[in-house]
Design an enzyme around this catalytic site. Structure first.
Site, PDB file in Angstrom:
ATOM      1  N   ASP A  55       0.886  -0.857   0.089  1.00 25.62           N
ATOM      2  CA  ASP A  55      -0.070   0.048   0.172  1.00 25.62           C
ATOM      3  C   ASP A  55       0.417   1.265  -0.092  1.00 25.62           C
ATOM      4  O   ASP A  55       1.882   1.687   1.831  1.00 25.62           O
ATOM      5  CB  ASP A  55      -0.238  -0.240   1.129  1.00 25.62           C
ATOM      6  N   LYS A  73      -2.383   6.199  -4.299  1.00 25.17           N
ATOM      7  CA  LYS A  73      -3.745   6.747  -4.270  1.00 25.17           C
ATOM      8  C   LYS A  73      -3.225   8.179  -4.430  1.00 25.17           C
ATOM      9  O   LYS A  73      -2.126   8.157  -4.622  1.00 25.17           O
ATOM     10  CB  LYS A  73      -3.846   7.159  -2.453  1.00 25.17           C
ATOM     11  N   HIS A 127      -7.256  10.003  -2.574  1.00 24.62           N
ATOM     12  CA  HIS A 127      -6.485  10.010  -0.426  1.00 24.62           C
ATOM     13  C   HIS A 127      -7.738  10.732   0.224  1.00 24.62           C
ATOM     14  O   HIS A 127      -7.902  10.077   1.302  1.00 24.62           O
ATOM     15  CB  HIS A 127      -5.786  10.920  -0.906  1.00 24.62           C
ATOM     16  N   VAL A 150      10.276  -0.659   8.822  1.00 25.66           N
ATOM     17  CA  VAL A 150      11.876  -1.130   8.379  1.00 25.66           C
ATOM     18  C   VAL A 150      12.223  -2.213   9.442  1.00 25.66           C
ATOM     19  O   VAL A 150      12.900  -1.868   9.280  1.00 25.66           O
ATOM     20  CB  VAL A 150      12.109   0.074   8.094  1.00 25.66           C
ATOM     21  N   ASN A 168       4.696  -8.957  12.528  1.00 21.40           N
ATOM     22  CA  ASN A 168       3.064  -8.085  12.111  1.00 21.40           C
ATOM     23  C   ASN A 168       2.891  -9.227  10.775  1.00 21.40           C
ATOM     24  O   ASN A 168       1.607  -8.598  10.292  1.00 21.40           O
ATOM     25  CB  ASN A 168       3.211  -6.950  11.507  1.00 21.40           C
TER      26      ASN A 168
END
Length: 277
Positions: free
Chosen positions: A45, A75, A108, A232, A240
């Site tokens: 994303d 977006k 967006h 990062v 996650n």
């Protein structure tokens, strides 16, 4: 375990868990995205305003993973809401990503006092009809904004990406999305880390031998929302991703549900009209 897919209202599927690159510096984006691919993510994303679409494109190209196996969302920049500007901006996104077609392209923000998002949506409808996007959707749209699209345009958005986390559960808007066949995507899913200190969530995490972030992301997954946490740090990216080998009980889900206080971390879409310089 495999990431579940959600089927959108036009029949295409999107992985329920993705990797977000918001606030990932452009120079670090290729590496961060390649790490996500190595961990197992296949849904990325990004957004024009993040300034890092090129890095995502480089990672897609260099990953060796077939393009059809990767789902890319981007977006529209808030500065390109005019019909022709929106079409040109999408062409720029495709060029920066190095792809002929994007999987999902979103408005967006509605920017209620900047131009007319209905005309912006009509530009996305054209891009969709022309095959430049496999699906189109919106981000940060409230019920009234969506209703205008239903009343004045032809294509129902495939997704509405909104701020959702335990302190802003957005149940009325999520229900409205669902009634109209719109999938909900949750941005800021762990409330910018605020959940890590929440006593209710940390207690559940302790009992599951999981992190508070994992418990919160699992809550989203069980509610049926699409999430794309960002990090990062490789260990965090792996953590996650590890959401599919445990479950929350109904009682645990209800405990987290009760944390809702309708508290936003990001801007209010009804009053946010920011356009980049």
């Amino acid at each position: 375990m495999a990431v579940p897919n959600i089927t959108l209202n036009n029949g295409i599927t999107i992985p329920q868990l993705g990797f977000g690159v918001f606030q990932v510096p452009p120079e670090d984006t290729r590496e961060a995205t390649l790490t996500a691919f190595e961990v197992g993510y296949r849904h990325i994303d990004t957004a024009e305003m993040y300034g890092n679409e090129k890095g995502v494109g480089e990672a897609v190209r260099d990953s060796g993973i077939p393009r059809d196996d990767i789902f890319i969302t981007s977006k529209l920049n808030n500065g390109f809401h005019d019909y022709d500007d929106a079409l040109k901006a999408l062409d720029g996104t495709l060029a920066d990503l190095g792809v002929e077609q994007i999987d999902l392209f979103l408005i967006h923000w509605p920017l209620p006092e900047v131009g007319d998002y209905v005309q912006t949506w009509k530009a996305l409808e054209k891009a969709y009809a022309d095959g430049k996007a496999r699906a189109i959707g919106v981000s940060n749209f409230q019920q009234a904004h969506l209703q205008r699209l239903f009343d004045e345009t032809d294509v129902v958005p495939a997704v509405n990406q909104i701020e959702v986390h335990p302190y802003l559960s957005q149940n009325p808007l999520r229900a409205f999305n669902s009634e109209h066949g719109i999938a909900t995507e949750a941005w800021s899913p762990i409330a910018q880390g605020k959940v890590t200190d929440d006593p209710v969530i940390t207690e559940i995490a302790k009992s599951k031998d999981r992190s508070p972030a994992q418990v919160t992301l699992r809550w989203h997954i069980q509610r049926g929302d699409i999430v794309f946490p960002k990090s990062v740090t490789r260990s965090r990216v792996e953590e996650n991703f590890a959401l599919f080998d445990f479950e929350l009980s109904d009682d645990e889900v209800a405990q987290i549900d009760r944390l809702n206080s309708d508290e936003r971390i990001g801007p209010d879409p009804d009053t946010f009209n920011y356009v980049p310089e």
